[in-house]
Enzyme design. Structure first.
Site, mmCIF file in Angstrom:
data_model
loop_
_atom_site.group_PDB
_atom_site.id
_atom_site.type_symbol
_atom_site.label_atom_id
_atom_site.label_comp_id
_atom_site.label_asym_id
_atom_site.label_seq_id
_atom_site.Cartn_x
_atom_site.Cartn_y
_atom_site.Cartn_z
ATOM 1 N N LYS A 1 -0.783 -9.149 -9.175
ATOM 2 C CA LYS A 1 -2.013 -9.108 -7.947
ATOM 3 C C LYS A 1 -2.143 -8.234 -6.870
ATOM 4 O O LYS A 1 -1.745 -7.549 -6.965
ATOM 5 C CB LYS A 1 -0.991 -10.604 -6.781
ATOM 6 N N HIS B 1 -2.197 -6.402 -0.801
ATOM 7 C CA HIS B 1 -2.951 -6.930 0.225
ATOM 8 C C HIS B 1 -1.819 -6.282 1.149
ATOM 9 O O HIS B 1 -0.892 -6.606 1.629
ATOM 10 C CB HIS B 1 -3.327 -8.656 0.558
ATOM 11 N N HIS C 1 1.622 -7.090 2.520
ATOM 12 C CA HIS C 1 2.362 -6.685 1.484
ATOM 13 C C HIS C 1 2.762 -5.544 2.184
ATOM 14 O O HIS C 1 4.118 -4.415 2.803
ATOM 15 C CB HIS C 1 2.402 -6.568 0.231
#
Ligand code: ARG
Length: 575
Positions: free
Chosen positions: A126, A129, A132
Site C-alpha cells: 500500500k 501516505h 504514515h
C-alpha cells in the site's frame, strides 16, 4: 552558580518539603517583572497550615539572612518572587552549555529502562501516505528524545504484512500481474492489481473464495504462496526504505503482524485458562463491559485471527523479550479504541505490564488547497510531499542567491534545499500538540519569517555566519568560561531558554510531545533575531563584552542545532 538549584535547595531546607516537590512548584513567571523564578505558596499553605501570604513573608525574611546575596526576593500576594543576578546567571548558563557541547541535554534518568517505540508501521503493498509520515516523523523524534535521557530505546516497525488482503494480492498477481512494472514501481503495481481485484470480484464472487484459499495456504506455509508474499514484502520495503533513508529514520526491527501470527495460540491459551474467552456468533471474544468498551474479538467465526489478536500476541512477546518500562504505540487517534481494547484484555488477564502500554495518538492531515501533484489518485504520498517541498525551497534559494549575488554553486543550493525542504515538512508535523489536526499550507510551511523550519534554519545559518566571521578575525577564544558581563534583556532571555533545554526534553518525553522542544528551539531563534536586530555582536566596542557575546552566540547555535537534531532535523550551516 546554578540559581535554580540553589533556590530549590534553600526552600527545601526552610520548609522541610522534598526538593523534587519544590522544583515542581517553582515557576518561571511569564512577565519578568514578577521575578525570574516564583514560588506559589498555596500548596505549602495546606501542609504548613498557614496563609500563603504569611508563608511568603516569613520566607522573605529568612531569605534576607540565609539566601545568597545575588538572589533578591519580593512578596506579591501569595507568591515569593526571586530575582537573580543576571550577569553571573548568563555566564553560568553559557559556560554550562558550552561545556556540555554535543552532549547538551543528555541525562541518565532513563538508565536501565527499556522503552519500545513502535512507529511508522505501514502496510505492505500500500502507498506510504501522509498519515504514515506523521507516525514516522513523530516516532523518530520520540526515539531521539528518550534516547537523550538515557533510556534504551527499541524502534519497532509493526508492518501491516498479514491478513486476507494478501490472499487477494496473490490471486490478483497470478491473474494480471506485470513483472516489469512490479520491478519498477512495486507499490503502484500492487495497488493497481489490488484495485482491479475488487473491481472484478463484483462480477466474479468466486475470486473472493480463491483469495481466502490463497491466504489459508499462506498461513499454512505453502511454498508458492509464501514466496510471492515474501516478494511483495521485500519490494514494498525497498520502496519504504528510500523514504526512511531520506529522513534519516532507522528501526531496530521490522517485526510486523506476520511475525506474531504463530504466537496467537499462546494468547488463546492464556485467555482460555483464565476463562475470559466467550463464544459469540461463532467468534471467540473477550467481553469488556467493565471497561466500558465493546468486546474484543480474538478469533473470527471462520477461525482466522485478526489485527487485535496479533497485537495481543505482540505485547506478550515484547514483555518476554524486552521487559519494557514503556511500550509506546505511535498510531493515529482513529485507532484509539482498538488500543484501549487490547490493553483492557491484557489487564483483565492480570498482566501488570498492560499499564505500561501507551497509545500515542495524533490528528489527521488535511490539505485544504489540494495543490499537490499526486501520482496515485486520492492518496498523498510522503515522497511527493517531500519532493514538492524541496522544489519550492530550491526556487526560493535560487531567487535569494540571485538577489544577494552569492557564489553558491548549483550543487550546494540543491543540497541545502533538500535539507530545508525536508525540515519544513518535519517541522510542520511537530510544531503543535500531536492530537491537533494538521492543515497543510505551503505558505506557512515555507515562510521565512513565521514559525517554520526555514525561519529557524535561516536564523541558525545567520548566527553561524557571524561566528565564521569572528573566527576569521581571530576573535573566538578557546576558553570556555564566559565572563559575567552581559545583562541585556535579550541576553538574559536567551540564557533562560538555554537553561530550560533539558527541562524541555523532559517535558516532551513525559507527555510524548516533541512540540515542546520544537517551541523551545523556535523561541531561541526568535529571541536571537530580536537581539541581533538591536545589538551588533561583532561591532561591540568593549572586547570583553564582545567575547562574552560571541560565547553566548555559540551556546545559542549549539542549542538550536541540538534541538533540531533531537527532533530529526539537520541544521544547515549556510543558506
Ligand atoms: N499498519 C497499521 C496501519 O497502517 C498500523 C499499525 C499500528 N500498530 C499496531 N501495533 N497495531 O494503519
Amino acid at each position: 552558580m546554578d540559581y535554580r538549584a540553589s533556590i530549590v535547595r534553600w526552600l527545601a531546607d526552610e520548609t522541610g518539603v522534598l526538593s523534587e516537590q519544590i522544583d515542581d512548584w517553582l515557576e518561571i513567571p511569564p512577565q519578568p517583572e514578577l521575578g525570574d523564578f516564583a514560588l506559589p505558596c498555596f500548596q505549602l499553605a495546606r501542609s504548613l497550615h498557614k496563609a500563603p501570604l504569611a508563608i511568603a513573608k516569613e520566607l522573605a525574611e529568612q531569605a534576607s539572612v540565609y539566601l545568597d546575596r545575588k538572589i533578591q526576593v519580593q512578596v506579591v500576594g501569595g507568591y515569593l518572587n526571586f530575582f537573580i543576578d543576571r550577569a553571573s546567571y548568563i555566564s553560568h548558563v553559557v559556560t554550562k552549555t558550552l561545556k556540555a557541547g554535543e552532549q547538551l541535554g543528555v541525562s541518565d534518568e532513563g538508565e536501565g529502562k527499556t522503552v519500545i517505540v513502535e512507529f511508522s508501521s505501514p502496510n505492505i503493498a500500500k502507498p506510504f501516505h501522509v498519515g504514515h509520515a506523521f507516525t514516522t516523523i513523530l516516532g523518530h523524534a520520540l526515539y531521539r528524545l528518550y534516547d537523550r535521557l538515557g533510556y534504551r530505546v527499541v524502534r519497532m516497525n509493526h508492518l501491516g504484512d498479514y491478513g486476507t488482503q494478501f490472499g487477494k494480492l496473490i490471486v490478483a498477481y497470478r491473474l494480471w500481474g506485470d513483472e516489469t512494472a512490479l520491478q519498477h514501481e512495486p507499490i503502484n503495481e500492487l495497488l493497481r492489481i489490488y484495485v482491479r481485484f475488487h473491481d472484478e470480484a463484483k462480477d466474479r464472487p468466486e475470486l473472493e473464495s480463491e483469495a481466502r484459499q490463497a491466504f489459508r495456504k499462506l498461513e499454512a506455509g505453502e511454498k508458492a504462496e509464501k514466496e510471492l508474499w515474501q516478494r511483495f514484502k521485500d519490494l514494498s520495503l525497498q520502496e519504504f526504505s528510500a523514504v526512511y533513508q531520506r529522513l534519516g529514520v532507522e528501526f531496530d526491527n521490522y517485526n510486523g503482524e506476520s511475525f506474531y501470527s504463530d504466537r496467537i495460540p499462546e494468547v488463546v491459551d492464556l485467555l482460555r485458562r483464565q476463562g475470559l474467552l466467550v463464544e459469540s456468533e461463532g467468534a471467540q471474544i473477550v467481553p469488556l463491559e467493565e471497561y466500558d468498551l465493546p468486546p474484543c474479538i480474538v478469533i473470527k467465526s471462520d477461525g482466522t485471527t485478526i489485527y487485535a489478536s496479533r497485537d495481543l500476541a505482540a505485547v506478550l512477546y515484547r514483555i518476554e523479550r524486552y521487559q519494557f518500562f514503556k511500550n509506546i504505540y505511535v498510531v493515529g487517534s482513529p485507532q484509539a479504541l482498538h488500543f484501549r481494547q487490547v490493553f483492557a484484555v491484557l489487564d483483565k488477564a492480570g498482566i501488570p505490564e498492560a499499564k505500561n502500554c501507551v497509545h500515542v495518538g495524533f490528528g489527521l492531515v488535511k490539505f485544504p488547497d489540494r495543490k499537490l501533484s499526486t501520482r496515485s489518485g486520492d492518496v498523498i504520498l510522503l515522497s511527493d510531499l517531500l519532493n514538492e517541498s524541496v522544489e519550492k525551497t530550491l526556487t526560493t534559494i535560487r531567487e535569494n542567491a540571485q538577489i544577494r549575488q552569492t557564489d553558491m554553486s548549483e550543487e550546494e543550493m540543491q543540497s541545502i534545499a533538500e535539507k530545508i525542504g525536508l525540515s519544513a515538512v518535519i517541522y510542520t508535523f511537530l510544531r503543535n500538540s500531536r492530537e491537533r489536526d494538521i492543515v497543510f499550507s505551503w505558505d506557512e510551511m515555507l515562510d521565512f519569517d513565521g514559525d517554520s523550519a526555514p525561519y529557524v534554519q535561516y536564523t541558525y545559518a545567520r548566527a553561524r555566519s557571524i561566528l565564521r566571521k569572528a573566527e576569521e578575525a581571530g576573535l573566538l577564544s578557546k576558553q570556555i568560561e564566559s565572563p559575567a558581563v552581559l545583562d541585556h534583556d535579550d541576553e538574559f532571555a536567551l540564557a533562560k531558554l538555554l537553561d530550560g533545554f533539558t527541562e524541555a526534553i523532559r517535558r516532551a518525553v513525559a507527555l510524548n510531545e516533541p512540540y515542546i522542544l520544537v517551541r523551545q528551539v523556535t523561541s531561541l531563534a526568535r529571541t536571537f533575531n530580536k537581539y541581533y536586530n538591536s545589538e551588533s555582536i561583532l561591532g561591540t566596542a568593549d572586547p570583553v563584552v564582545r567575547a562574552a557575546r560571541l560565547r553566548l552566540l555559540q551556546a545559542v547555535c549549539l542549542g538550536i542545532r541540538t534541538g533540531l537534531d533531537l527532533v530529526g532535523i539537520t541544521a544547515v550551516e549556510r543558506m
